[in-house]
Design an enzyme around this catalytic site. Structure first.
Site, PDB file in Angstrom:
ATOM      1  N   HIS A  12     -18.269  48.379  52.898  1.00  0.00           N
ATOM      2  CA  HIS A  12     -17.913  46.914  53.806  1.00  0.00           C
ATOM      3  C   HIS A  12     -19.290  46.536  54.716  1.00  0.00           C
ATOM      4  CE1 HIS A  12     -16.579  50.393  56.913  1.00  0.00           C
ATOM      5  NE2 HIS A  12     -17.786  50.203  57.077  1.00  0.00           N
ATOM      6  N   HIS A  59     -15.704  49.400  64.443  1.00  0.00           N
ATOM      7  CA  HIS A  59     -16.843  50.091  64.738  1.00  0.00           C
ATOM      8  C   HIS A  59     -17.102  49.949  66.253  1.00  0.00           C
ATOM      9  CE1 HIS A  59     -16.994  49.470  60.296  1.00  0.00           C
ATOM     10  NE2 HIS A  59     -18.041  50.399  60.351  1.00  0.00           N
ATOM     11  N   HIS A 193     -24.509  56.765  53.418  1.00  0.00           N
ATOM     12  CA  HIS A 193     -25.223  55.931  54.338  1.00  0.00           C
ATOM     13  C   HIS A 193     -25.368  56.664  55.585  1.00  0.00           C
ATOM     14  CE1 HIS A 193     -21.467  53.839  55.555  1.00  0.00           C
ATOM     15  NE2 HIS A 193     -22.360  53.322  56.336  1.00  0.00           N
ATOM     16  N   GLU A 240     -17.042  57.718  56.114  1.00  0.00           N
ATOM     17  CA  GLU A 240     -16.341  56.449  56.067  1.00  0.00           C
ATOM     18  C   GLU A 240     -15.498  56.773  54.773  1.00  0.00           C
ATOM     19  OE1 GLU A 240     -18.087  52.732  58.375  1.00  0.00           O
ATOM     20  OE2 GLU A 240     -18.797  52.946  56.133  1.00  0.00           O
TER      21      GLU A 240
HETATM   22  C1  DHB Z   1     -24.211  49.219  57.328  1.00  0.00           C
HETATM   23  C2  DHB Z   1     -23.312  49.865  56.831  1.00  0.00           C
HETATM   24  C3  DHB Z   1     -21.851  49.889  57.473  1.00  0.00           C
HETATM   25  O1  DHB Z   1     -20.759  50.838  56.972  1.00  0.00           O
HETATM   26  C4  DHB Z   1     -21.553  49.562  58.741  1.00  0.00           C
HETATM   27  O2  DHB Z   1     -20.534  49.613  59.256  1.00  0.00           O
HETATM   28  C5  DHB Z   1     -22.468  48.899  59.527  1.00  0.00           C
HETATM   29  C6  DHB Z   1     -23.841  48.935  58.773  1.00  0.00           C
HETATM   30  C7  DHB Z   1     -25.468  48.898  57.003  1.00  0.00           C
HETATM   31  O3  DHB Z   1     -25.777  49.472  55.936  1.00  0.00           O
HETATM   32  O4  DHB Z   1     -26.151  48.098  57.330  1.00  0.00           O
HETATM   33 FE    FE Z   2     -19.044  51.032  58.398  1.00  0.00          FE
END
Ligand code: DHB
Ligand code: FE
Length: 280
Positions: A12, A59, A193, A240
């Protein structure tokens, strides 16, 4: 009765929504991503469910960290795109399905999943970006939506196994709804990530690929992962992906993999999408 027809897992990444909202999808950075989303969108065009349960995380947008529930069902008539600091995204209002949402909530609580209930909830990129992934830029979202918000951001998060069992319970709840409705379910977030700290920028295609393979043919393997496995292998925000286990738990043991797409990087994230169709 209501039936779950299919599930989707998708990242997302907020930058993906911003690229669409600001007309940048044709830029070289974004082109390969949006090319890879074409089959996702084609499938969704032909398979619009009456209602989609979107398993997502807030978030710290609508909930502050001192008021956080593990699992929250959105039972409102409608949900506003949230203001995450630069104004709400200019995307359609998200229309709910209170009757099915309350039915699922009641059924889950009476079967020992103690859900929190939100009668008012602004939804952030965790929910609106997946809608943009599936449906591009319509005037009205073509499916009604039940937001199911999962705490993945503040310790203690639910276990990957609990998430899977919640999905199984959701399926039973949906199938006990008397009206003939088609229902989709999406797990959102991930894949690997990490946005901050010493390991910021962690990406792990091997882990992400194994996770997607397991979703198709050995979902139980993804329930045996620990929080530490996710954080070590996929970065802090890789956790996540436990929300994809809710989606998978709501599907049949055997699923048809319709489409899979993986692209590195999108912003700081390994972008992954998978569509799985129920076989019974
Ligand atoms: C990013 C990815 C995410 O899942 C999020 O909630 C906020 C930022 C990103 O890769 O920039
Ligand atoms: Fe996220």
């Amino acid at each position: 009765m209501a039936r779950i027809i299919a599930g989707m897992g998708t990242s997302h990444v907020p930058g993906l929504g911003a690229a669409m909202d600001n007309g940048k999808t044709g830029e070289p950075y974004w082109q390969p991503l949006f090319k890879g989303l074409e089959p996702v969108r084609a499938w969704h065009k032909d398979n619009i469910p009456d209602v989609t349960i979107i398993v997502y995380n807030d978030h710290a947008t609508s909930y502050s960290l001192d008021n956080y529930s593990t699992f929250t069902m959105g039972v409102a008539e409608e949900f506003m795109p949230a203001d995450e600091g630069w104004g709400p995204r200019q995307v359609p209002m998200v229309m709910g399905h209170p009757e099915l949402a309350w039915h699922i909530t009641e059924n889950l609580i009476l079967n020992e999943f103690d859900m929190a209930v939100a009668g008012s909830l602004d939804v952030d990129h965790g929910l609106t970006v997946p809608l943009s992934v599936a449906y591009d830029q319509p005037d009205v979202w073509p499916t009604k939506v039940i937001p199911l918000c999962v705490n993945v951001i503040q310790y203690p998060q639910p276990t990957p196994l609990r998430c899977y069992k919640l999905g199984q319970a959701i399926r039973r709840a949906v199938e006990s709804f008397p009206e003939d409705l088609s229902v989709g379910i999406w797990g959102t977030g991930g894949m690997s990530h990490q946005l901050g700290g010493e390991r910021a920028g962690v990406l792990n295609p091997e882990f992400d690929t194994a996770f997607m393979n397991n979703l198709v043919s050995d979902p139980a393997a993804n329930t045996r992962l620990t929080h530490t496995d996710f954080i070590r292998e996929a970065g802090c925000e890789g956790i996540e992906m436990i929300m994809w286990n809710v989606m998978r738990g709501a599907l049949s043991d055997n699923v048809n993999e319709i489409y899979r797409f993986y692209h590195i990087p999108v912003s700081a994230t390994a972008y992954g999408a998978i569509i799985l169709e129920n076989t019974d």
